[in-house]
Write a protein that holds these residues in place. Structure first.
Motif, PDB file in Angstrom:
ATOM      1  N   SER A 269      79.884 153.665 119.532  1.00 39.66           N
ATOM      2  CA  SER A 269      78.966 153.403 120.545  1.00 39.66           C
ATOM      3  C   SER A 269      78.302 154.623 120.823  1.00 39.66           C
ATOM      4  O   SER A 269      77.144 154.593 120.986  1.00 39.66           O
ATOM      5  N   TYR A 270      78.962 155.773 120.716  1.00 36.99           N
ATOM      6  CA  TYR A 270      77.978 157.141 120.877  1.00 36.99           C
ATOM      7  C   TYR A 270      77.040 157.193 119.810  1.00 36.99           C
ATOM      8  O   TYR A 270      75.957 157.439 120.129  1.00 36.99           O
ATOM      9  N   GLU A 271      77.488 156.982 118.580  1.00 38.72           N
ATOM     10  CA  GLU A 271      76.494 157.199 117.465  1.00 38.72           C
ATOM     11  C   GLU A 271      75.197 156.143 117.776  1.00 38.72           C
ATOM     12  O   GLU A 271      74.210 156.469 117.248  1.00 38.72           O
ATOM     13  N   ARG A 272      75.587 154.959 118.028  1.00 35.01           N
ATOM     14  CA  ARG A 272      74.659 153.881 118.280  1.00 35.01           C
ATOM     15  C   ARG A 272      73.660 154.450 119.138  1.00 35.01           C
ATOM     16  O   ARG A 272      72.346 154.293 119.047  1.00 35.01           O
ATOM     17  N   LEU A 273      73.947 154.897 120.514  1.00 39.18           N
ATOM     18  CA  LEU A 273      73.332 155.620 121.710  1.00 39.18           C
ATOM     19  C   LEU A 273      72.542 156.709 121.176  1.00 39.18           C
ATOM     20  O   LEU A 273      71.359 157.088 121.756  1.00 39.18           O
ATOM     21  N   ASP A 274      73.068 157.734 120.476  1.00 39.19           N
ATOM     22  CA  ASP A 274      72.368 158.790 120.063  1.00 39.19           C
ATOM     23  C   ASP A 274      71.155 158.696 118.902  1.00 39.19           C
ATOM     24  O   ASP A 274      70.238 159.317 118.951  1.00 39.19           O
ATOM     25  N   ASN A 275      71.373 157.567 118.294  1.00 41.98           N
ATOM     26  CA  ASN A 275      70.369 157.238 117.257  1.00 41.98           C
ATOM     27  C   ASN A 275      69.186 156.375 118.023  1.00 41.98           C
ATOM     28  O   ASN A 275      68.127 156.365 117.347  1.00 41.98           O
ATOM     29  N   ASP A 276      69.440 155.790 119.081  1.00 42.26           N
ATOM     30  CA  ASP A 276      68.688 154.952 120.042  1.00 42.26           C
ATOM     31  C   ASP A 276      67.559 155.757 120.570  1.00 42.26           C
ATOM     32  O   ASP A 276      67.952 156.570 121.358  1.00 42.26           O
ATOM     33  N   THR A 277      66.337 155.815 120.276  1.00 38.67           N
ATOM     34  CA  THR A 277      65.453 156.462 121.151  1.00 38.67           C
ATOM     35  C   THR A 277      64.954 156.074 122.432  1.00 38.67           C
ATOM     36  O   THR A 277      64.623 156.801 123.286  1.00 38.67           O
ATOM     37  N   ASN A 278      65.390 154.940 122.539  1.00 39.60           N
ATOM     38  CA  ASN A 278      65.103 154.250 123.863  1.00 39.60           C
ATOM     39  C   ASN A 278      66.251 154.661 124.993  1.00 39.60           C
ATOM     40  O   ASN A 278      66.053 154.136 126.083  1.00 39.60           O
ATOM     41  N   ALA A 279      67.540 155.001 124.419  1.00 38.58           N
ATOM     42  CA  ALA A 279      68.619 155.268 125.418  1.00 38.58           C
ATOM     43  C   ALA A 279      68.174 156.597 126.045  1.00 38.58           C
ATOM     44  O   ALA A 279      67.865 157.388 125.651  1.00 38.58           O
ATOM     45  N   THR A 280      68.822 156.577 127.338  1.00 38.44           N
ATOM     46  CA  THR A 280      68.580 157.723 128.129  1.00 38.44           C
ATOM     47  C   THR A 280      69.417 158.809 127.652  1.00 38.44           C
ATOM     48  O   THR A 280      70.600 158.657 127.035  1.00 38.44           O
ATOM     49  N   LYS A 281      69.281 159.752 128.465  1.00 41.16           N
ATOM     50  CA  LYS A 281      70.098 160.922 127.980  1.00 41.16           C
ATOM     51  C   LYS A 281      71.555 160.859 128.746  1.00 41.16           C
ATOM     52  O   LYS A 281      72.642 161.118 128.296  1.00 41.16           O
ATOM     53  N   ALA A 282      71.532 160.224 129.890  1.00 46.64           N
ATOM     54  CA  ALA A 282      72.704 159.890 130.562  1.00 46.64           C
ATOM     55  C   ALA A 282      73.582 159.011 129.866  1.00 46.64           C
ATOM     56  O   ALA A 282      74.704 158.866 129.880  1.00 46.64           O
ATOM     57  N   ASP A 283      72.997 158.096 129.367  1.00 45.29           N
ATOM     58  CA  ASP A 283      74.137 156.922 128.588  1.00 45.29           C
ATOM     59  C   ASP A 283      74.587 157.660 127.415  1.00 45.29           C
ATOM     60  O   ASP A 283      75.634 157.419 127.049  1.00 45.29           O
TER      61      ASP A 283
ATOM     62  N   GLU B  31      75.281 160.879 127.126  1.00 35.52           N
ATOM     63  CA  GLU B  31      76.305 161.747 127.651  1.00 35.52           C
ATOM     64  C   GLU B  31      77.515 160.786 128.157  1.00 35.52           C
ATOM     65  O   GLU B  31      78.482 161.567 127.769  1.00 35.52           O
ATOM     66  N   LYS B  32      77.289 159.907 128.605  1.00 33.19           N
ATOM     67  CA  LYS B  32      78.368 159.000 129.058  1.00 33.19           C
ATOM     68  C   LYS B  32      79.214 158.445 127.888  1.00 33.19           C
ATOM     69  O   LYS B  32      80.403 158.480 127.775  1.00 33.19           O
ATOM     70  N   ALA B  33      78.711 158.277 126.637  1.00 28.05           N
ATOM     71  CA  ALA B  33      79.223 157.587 125.543  1.00 28.05           C
ATOM     72  C   ALA B  33      79.992 158.732 124.885  1.00 28.05           C
ATOM     73  O   ALA B  33      81.067 158.561 124.401  1.00 28.05           O
ATOM     74  N   LYS B  34      79.429 160.043 125.039  1.00 17.71           N
ATOM     75  CA  LYS B  34      80.134 161.237 124.275  1.00 17.71           C
ATOM     76  C   LYS B  34      81.332 161.497 125.169  1.00 17.71           C
ATOM     77  O   LYS B  34      82.380 161.759 124.468  1.00 17.71           O
ATOM     78  N   GLN B  35      81.188 161.270 126.378  1.00 21.17           N
ATOM     79  CA  GLN B  35      82.487 161.530 127.327  1.00 21.17           C
ATOM     80  C   GLN B  35      83.622 160.431 126.882  1.00 21.17           C
ATOM     81  O   GLN B  35      84.640 160.783 126.877  1.00 21.17           O
ATOM     82  N   GLN B  36      83.168 159.438 126.802  1.00 21.74           N
ATOM     83  CA  GLN B  36      84.094 158.399 126.441  1.00 21.74           C
ATOM     84  C   GLN B  36      84.731 158.480 124.985  1.00 21.74           C
ATOM     85  O   GLN B  36      86.031 158.093 124.894  1.00 21.74           O
ATOM     86  N   LEU B  37      83.826 158.830 124.162  1.00 15.06           N
ATOM     87  CA  LEU B  37      84.582 158.939 122.935  1.00 15.06           C
ATOM     88  C   LEU B  37      85.507 160.351 123.043  1.00 15.06           C
ATOM     89  O   LEU B  37      86.598 160.146 122.136  1.00 15.06           O
ATOM     90  N   ASN B  38      85.274 161.393 123.647  1.00 20.51           N
ATOM     91  CA  ASN B  38      86.198 162.560 123.715  1.00 20.51           C
ATOM     92  C   ASN B  38      87.545 162.070 124.417  1.00 20.51           C
ATOM     93  O   ASN B  38      88.521 162.499 123.906  1.00 20.51           O
ATOM     94  N   LEU B  39      87.398 161.292 125.440  1.00 23.80           N
ATOM     95  CA  LEU B  39      88.639 160.663 125.976  1.00 23.80           C
ATOM     96  C   LEU B  39      89.451 159.899 125.270  1.00 23.80           C
ATOM     97  O   LEU B  39      90.783 159.992 125.128  1.00 23.80           O
ATOM     98  N   ARG B  40      88.831 158.977 124.383  1.00 23.29           N
ATOM     99  CA  ARG B  40      89.586 158.230 123.608  1.00 23.29           C
ATOM    100  C   ARG B  40      90.247 158.732 122.299  1.00 23.29           C
ATOM    101  O   ARG B  40      91.307 158.757 121.947  1.00 23.29           O
ATOM    102  N   THR B  41      89.343 159.843 122.156  1.00 26.73           N
ATOM    103  CA  THR B  41      90.041 160.729 120.764  1.00 26.73           C
ATOM    104  C   THR B  41      91.214 161.392 121.453  1.00 26.73           C
ATOM    105  O   THR B  41      92.207 161.724 120.734  1.00 26.73           O
ATOM    106  N   HIS B  42      91.342 161.929 122.591  1.00 20.53           N
ATOM    107  CA  HIS B  42      92.180 162.565 123.243  1.00 20.53           C
ATOM    108  C   HIS B  42      93.430 161.808 123.234  1.00 20.53           C
ATOM    109  O   HIS B  42      94.655 162.169 123.134  1.00 20.53           O
ATOM    110  N   MET B  43      93.358 160.356 123.826  1.00 19.08           N
ATOM    111  CA  MET B  43      94.468 159.433 123.974  1.00 19.08           C
ATOM    112  C   MET B  43      94.889 159.191 122.711  1.00 19.08           C
ATOM    113  O   MET B  43      96.065 159.294 122.533  1.00 19.08           O
TER     114      MET B  43
END
Length: 609
Positions: A153-167, A169-181
């Motif tokens: 999900s993070y990689e998809r939003l990061d490559n999407d030009t239409n995605a906002t920075k907030a989205d 950043e939120k996907a990145k935080q979610q990735l870090n949380l899942r990776t930690h768990m």
């Protein structure tokens, strides 16, 4: 070889095997119990058999005397001991084998249950560790998949030009949380896996081998116990073999102790009467009257001839009677002849015909139908008559030999009683001396009644022994002298061996014979009996009574000591002599009680021709 290493995965099989071992142990215990019951029943039946065939001894006369009987009773005693050994076998098996098996089976069940519970607990703990490891594994797997989704999900939003920075950043935080768990679950899974592997190694290499080893030791102890019980089962039988062998040897010795010669001698001693065999019967010529009748040819001549035959007997009977100035002797009845049956006389001398029969035919019938006189019945008849009355104290109602044995037995018993009384007297005297020396121990006067009673018993027993010894001396002297007296009697007189005594008697003189009712005589005898009495037998000697005799039995004559009697019949070997008082009373007296003096050439006796 160990069940823990070789059978680490056969818990259920070991469970079934140990249960089978306990069942087999209980089955063998049941076998031993039934064997014990068989031994007990066998011993009981043997004892009942011995009790059934053992003699019930109420008196000393019923005790076994023959060697064959004694041997049989010894065999019964040995068999009774053998039954006792069977009971010992049963008791030994019950205590050493059956009781031990039942106790061990109970302990074995308890121990097996404990070991199996420990094995089940170890298995349950291992299963619990595996479940914890499996749960942590599944959770780690799930977190890893969630982390992968967050990364995508993070990689998809990061490559999407239409995605906002907030989205982004939120996907990145979610990735870090899942990776930690995922990392945390990974660490937990690794810890659970390491813990399970350790518990599993401990379970299969430490806990289970230890439990299986205990089960193996338990099963081996069960096998050893069975072996010991097998040995104890055999030892219970082997221990009694020496005693059983002695019982069998006793039976063999009892069989060897049978002595047929001794039994035969015992029969002789039991039934020997002491009498001598009877002598020969004299020849009785019945044909002399036939010849006279044929030669004379008349009835009156026959009557005169028959009168001449009894002349000697008539004179013999008239001996000692004063008929010249006193009573004239009564005429004798004619003897039983064919002529007397053919004719009969009346008191006035006339003759009349009674019945007609040929003389020769009559005599032949008399010879065929006449009852012989059996001498051996004499003692039997006397024994029956004596049994009707009370038993005599001196056993004079018994034959000489049996009387001697009875008297000897009584003397032995009296001597034993006398010895007991003498010992008691000696003990009382010693006790009296002790009391006199030490008055505090007792009063000497208290022993005087008992001492007097003992003295009276001793005097009584001595008198009894003296009396029985006197009787025994008479029997022994009479037994020794009977042969000489019988021999002299046979030479000088006619000895009628068939004389019965004391109830019925007869002599060889046809006119003196008394055998019951006078049915053999014709009508003339019945007619004459109405007017005259029978003449007494002539005296052939006299005797003096040495001892008094009561004469309670029928046919006997009571007498006092020193009384003088007439002898009218000698003792014929049965121990009785026929005597008569001066007043005419007659009867039989014991020969051993009198001193006999016979007259020589007595006319009352008839010699053989």
């Amino acid at each position: 070889m160990s069940w823990g290493t070789e059978l680490w995965d056969q818990f259920d099989s070991l469970d079934k095997h140990t249960q089978w071992g306990i069942d087999f142990l209980e089955r063998y215990a049941k076998f031993v119990k039934e064997r014990i019951e068989i031994e007990q029943n066998y011993a009981k039946q043997l004892r009942n058999l011995v009790k059934k065939y053992c003699p019930k001894r109420s008196t000393k006369d019923e005790e076994p005397r023959f060697t064959s009987c004694i041997a049989f009773f010894n065999i019964l005693n040995e068999l009774n001991d053998y039954a006792g050994q069977r009971e010992v076998v049963a008791e030994e098996m019950a205590h050493r084998v059956y009781g031990e098996l039942m106790r061990y089976a109970h302990d074995l069940k308890t121990e097996r249950k404990m070991h199996l519970q420990e094995g089940r607990k170890a298995q349950q703990y291992l299963d619990m560790c595996w479940k914890q490891m499996d749960n942590s594994k599944k959770k780690f797997e799930r977190e890893c998949r969630e982390a992968e989704k967050a990364q995508q999900s993070y990689e998809r939003l990061d490559n999407d030009t239409n995605a906002t920075k907030a989205d982004v950043e939120k996907a990145k935080q979610q990735l870090n949380l899942r990776t930690h768990m995922a990392d945390e679950n990974k660490n937990e899974y690794a810890a659970q896996l390491q813990n399970f592997n350790g518990e599993q190694h401990k379970h299969f290499y430490v806990v289970i081998p230890q439990i299986y080893k205990q089960l193996q030791e338990m099963d081996e102890r069960r096998t050893i116990k069975l072996s010991e019980c097998y040995r104890g089962f055999a030892d219970s039988e082997r221990k009694v073999i020496p005693i059983i062998s002695k019982c069998l040897e006793g039976m063999i010795l009892a069989a060897k102790s049978v002595d047929e010669r001794r039994d035969s001698q015992m029969v002789v001693d039991s039934f020997k009467s002491g009498f001598e065999p009877p002598g020969d019967f004299p020849f009785e010529d019945y044909s002399q009257h036939i010849y006279r009748t044929i030669s004379d040819g008349t009835i009156s001549a026959s009557k005169q001839e028959s009168g001449k035959v009894d002349a000697k007997t008539t004179v013999g009977k008239a001996k000692g009677k004063l008929w010249l100035f006193g009573k004239k002797p009564k005429p004798q009845s004619p003897p039983l002849t064919p002529t007397s049956l053919f004719t009969s006389s009346t008191p006035n001398g006339s003759q009349f015909l009674t019945f007609s029969i040929e003389p020769v035919h009559y005599c032949m019938n008399e010879i065929k139908t006449g009852k012989p006189r059996i001498p051996s019945f004499r003692s039997l008849k006397r024994g029956w008559s004596v049994k009707m009355g009370p038993a005599l104290e001196d056993f004079s109602h018994l034959p000489p030999e049996q009387r001697r044995k009875k008297l000897q037995q009584r003397i032995d018993e009296l001597n034993r009683e006398l010895q007991k009384e003498s010992d008691q007297k000696e003990a009382l005297n010693k006790m009296k001396d002790v009391y006199e020396k030490n008055p505090q121990m007792g009063d000497p006067g208290s022993l005087q009644p008992k001492l007097a009673e003992t003295m009276n018993n001793i005097d009584r027993l001595r008198m009894e022994i003296h009396k029985n010894e006197a009787w025994l001396s008479e029997v022994e002297g009479k037994t020794g002298g009977r042969g000489d007296r019988r021999h002299s009697s046979d030479i000088n007189h006619l000895v009628t061996q068939g004389r019965e005594s004391p109830e019925g008697s007869y002599t060889d003189d046809a006119n003196q014979e008394v055998r019951g009712p006078p049915q053999q005589h014709g009508h003339h005898s019945e007619f004459d009996d109405e007017f005259e009495d029978d003449d007494p037998l002539p005296a052939i000697g006299h005797c003096k009574a040495i001892y008094p005799f009561d004469g309670h039995n029928e046919g006997t004559l009571a007498m006092k000591e020193g009384e003088v009697l007439y002898i009218i019949e000698e003792d014929k070997g049965d121990g009785w002599t026929r005597a008569r008082r001066q007043n005419g009373e007659e009867g039989y007296v014991p020969t051993s009680y009198i001193d006999v003096t016979l007259e020589k050439n007595s006319k009352g006796a008839v010699t053989y021709i």
